[in-house]
Design a protein around this motif. Sequence first.
Motif, PDB file in Angstrom:
ATOM      1  N   ILE A 298       1.019  -1.329  -0.064  1.00  0.00           N
ATOM      2  CA  ILE A 298      -0.025   0.009  -0.090  1.00  0.00           C
ATOM      3  C   ILE A 298       0.799   1.109   0.060  1.00  0.00           C
ATOM      4  N   ALA A 299       1.910   1.419   0.829  1.00  0.00           N
ATOM      5  CA  ALA A 299       2.764   2.395   1.010  1.00  0.00           C
ATOM      6  C   ALA A 299       3.586   2.720  -0.460  1.00  0.00           C
ATOM      7  N   ASN A 300       3.940   1.815  -1.021  1.00  0.00           N
ATOM      8  CA  ASN A 300       4.731   1.839  -2.273  1.00  0.00           C
ATOM      9  C   ASN A 300       4.039   2.236  -3.502  1.00  0.00           C
ATOM     10  N   ASN A 301       2.647   2.006  -3.409  1.00  0.00           N
ATOM     11  CA  ASN A 301       1.877   2.097  -4.736  1.00  0.00           C
ATOM     12  C   ASN A 301       0.599   3.001  -4.694  1.00  0.00           C
ATOM     13  N   MET A 302       0.179   3.382  -3.364  1.00  0.00           N
ATOM     14  CA  MET A 302      -0.981   4.079  -3.558  1.00  0.00           C
ATOM     15  C   MET A 302      -0.758   5.582  -3.138  1.00  0.00           C
ATOM     16  N   ASN A 303      -1.426   6.480  -3.614  1.00  0.00           N
ATOM     17  CA  ASN A 303      -1.227   7.779  -3.233  1.00  0.00           C
ATOM     18  C   ASN A 303      -2.535   8.723  -2.989  1.00  0.00           C
ATOM     19  N   LYS A 304      -2.413   9.861  -2.403  1.00  0.00           N
ATOM     20  CA  LYS A 304      -3.645  10.733  -2.349  1.00  0.00           C
ATOM     21  C   LYS A 304      -4.344  10.641  -3.500  1.00  0.00           C
ATOM     22  N   GLY A 305      -5.706  10.510  -3.264  1.00  0.00           N
ATOM     23  CA  GLY A 305      -6.746  10.638  -4.396  1.00  0.00           C
ATOM     24  C   GLY A 305      -7.007   9.444  -5.290  1.00  0.00           C
ATOM     25  N   ASN A 306      -6.156   8.370  -5.212  1.00  0.00           N
ATOM     26  CA  ASN A 306      -6.506   6.860  -5.554  1.00  0.00           C
ATOM     27  C   ASN A 306      -7.649   6.395  -4.959  1.00  0.00           C
ATOM     28  N   ILE A 307      -8.499   5.662  -5.731  1.00  0.00           N
ATOM     29  CA  ILE A 307      -9.448   5.048  -5.398  1.00  0.00           C
ATOM     30  C   ILE A 307      -9.048   3.759  -4.781  1.00  0.00           C
ATOM     31  N   PHE A 308      -9.400   3.334  -3.679  1.00  0.00           N
ATOM     32  CA  PHE A 308      -8.919   2.011  -2.900  1.00  0.00           C
ATOM     33  C   PHE A 308      -9.875   1.307  -2.251  1.00  0.00           C
ATOM     34  N   GLY A 309     -10.106   0.094  -2.480  1.00  0.00           N
ATOM     35  CA  GLY A 309     -10.953  -1.008  -1.872  1.00  0.00           C
ATOM     36  C   GLY A 309     -10.255  -1.405  -0.886  1.00  0.00           C
ATOM     37  N   VAL A 310     -10.961  -1.816   0.361  1.00  0.00           N
ATOM     38  CA  VAL A 310     -10.452  -2.317   1.613  1.00  0.00           C
ATOM     39  C   VAL A 310     -11.408  -3.460   2.226  1.00  0.00           C
ATOM     40  N   SER A 311     -10.972  -4.413   2.507  1.00  0.00           N
ATOM     41  CA  SER A 311     -11.677  -5.581   3.152  1.00  0.00           C
ATOM     42  C   SER A 311     -10.899  -6.054   4.462  1.00  0.00           C
ATOM     43  N   GLY A 312     -11.712  -6.079   5.612  1.00  0.00           N
ATOM     44  CA  GLY A 312     -10.994  -6.398   6.587  1.00  0.00           C
ATOM     45  C   GLY A 312     -12.023  -6.398   7.953  1.00  0.00           C
ATOM     46  N   ARG A 313     -11.841  -6.040   9.264  1.00  0.00           N
ATOM     47  CA  ARG A 313     -12.441  -6.243  10.269  1.00  0.00           C
ATOM     48  C   ARG A 313     -12.462  -4.591  11.057  1.00  0.00           C
ATOM     49  N   LEU A 314     -13.549  -4.365  11.644  1.00  0.00           N
ATOM     50  CA  LEU A 314     -13.647  -3.091  12.359  1.00  0.00           C
ATOM     51  C   LEU A 314     -13.023  -3.413  13.883  1.00  0.00           C
ATOM     52  N   GLN A 315     -12.086  -2.367  14.477  1.00  0.00           N
ATOM     53  CA  GLN A 315     -11.486  -2.565  15.595  1.00  0.00           C
ATOM     54  C   GLN A 315     -11.907  -1.266  16.222  1.00  0.00           C
ATOM     55  N   VAL A 316     -12.359  -1.420  17.474  1.00  0.00           N
ATOM     56  CA  VAL A 316     -12.303  -0.119  18.410  1.00  0.00           C
ATOM     57  C   VAL A 316     -11.125  -0.225  19.455  1.00  0.00           C
ATOM     58  N   ARG A 317     -10.813   0.839  19.553  1.00  0.00           N
ATOM     59  CA  ARG A 317      -9.624   1.021  20.496  1.00  0.00           C
ATOM     60  C   ARG A 317      -9.947   2.110  21.404  1.00  0.00           C
TER      61      ARG A 317
END
Length: 92
Positions: A60-79
């Motif tokens: 993610i850090a090496n390939n994504m930049n501000k403004g890019n459309i991005f999809g995320v799949s994961g879990r919600l965590q409350v801290r």
Amino acid sequence: MNQINLIGRLTADPELRYTPNGTPVVTFRLAVRRNRKNQNGEYETDFIDCVAWQKSAEIIANNMNKGNIFGVSGRLQVREYEYEGQRRRAYE
């Protein structure tokens, strides 16, 4: 079941850092537009903080930049944490 799927735009470049034992972790924020208009006829946007670890973090850090459309799949965590004497919650 705790599963979340989001598609949105990155609000800034992802921030890559490493834990003391060398594990990569990246943080970024997604601007996710709601699929319905509000009473004023406008779409509202939610800003969701996201965290990725290990190889995913580096990709993610090496390939994504501000403004890019991005999809995320994961879990919600409350801290929970304390800030200036007040208990707060962070949803990631």
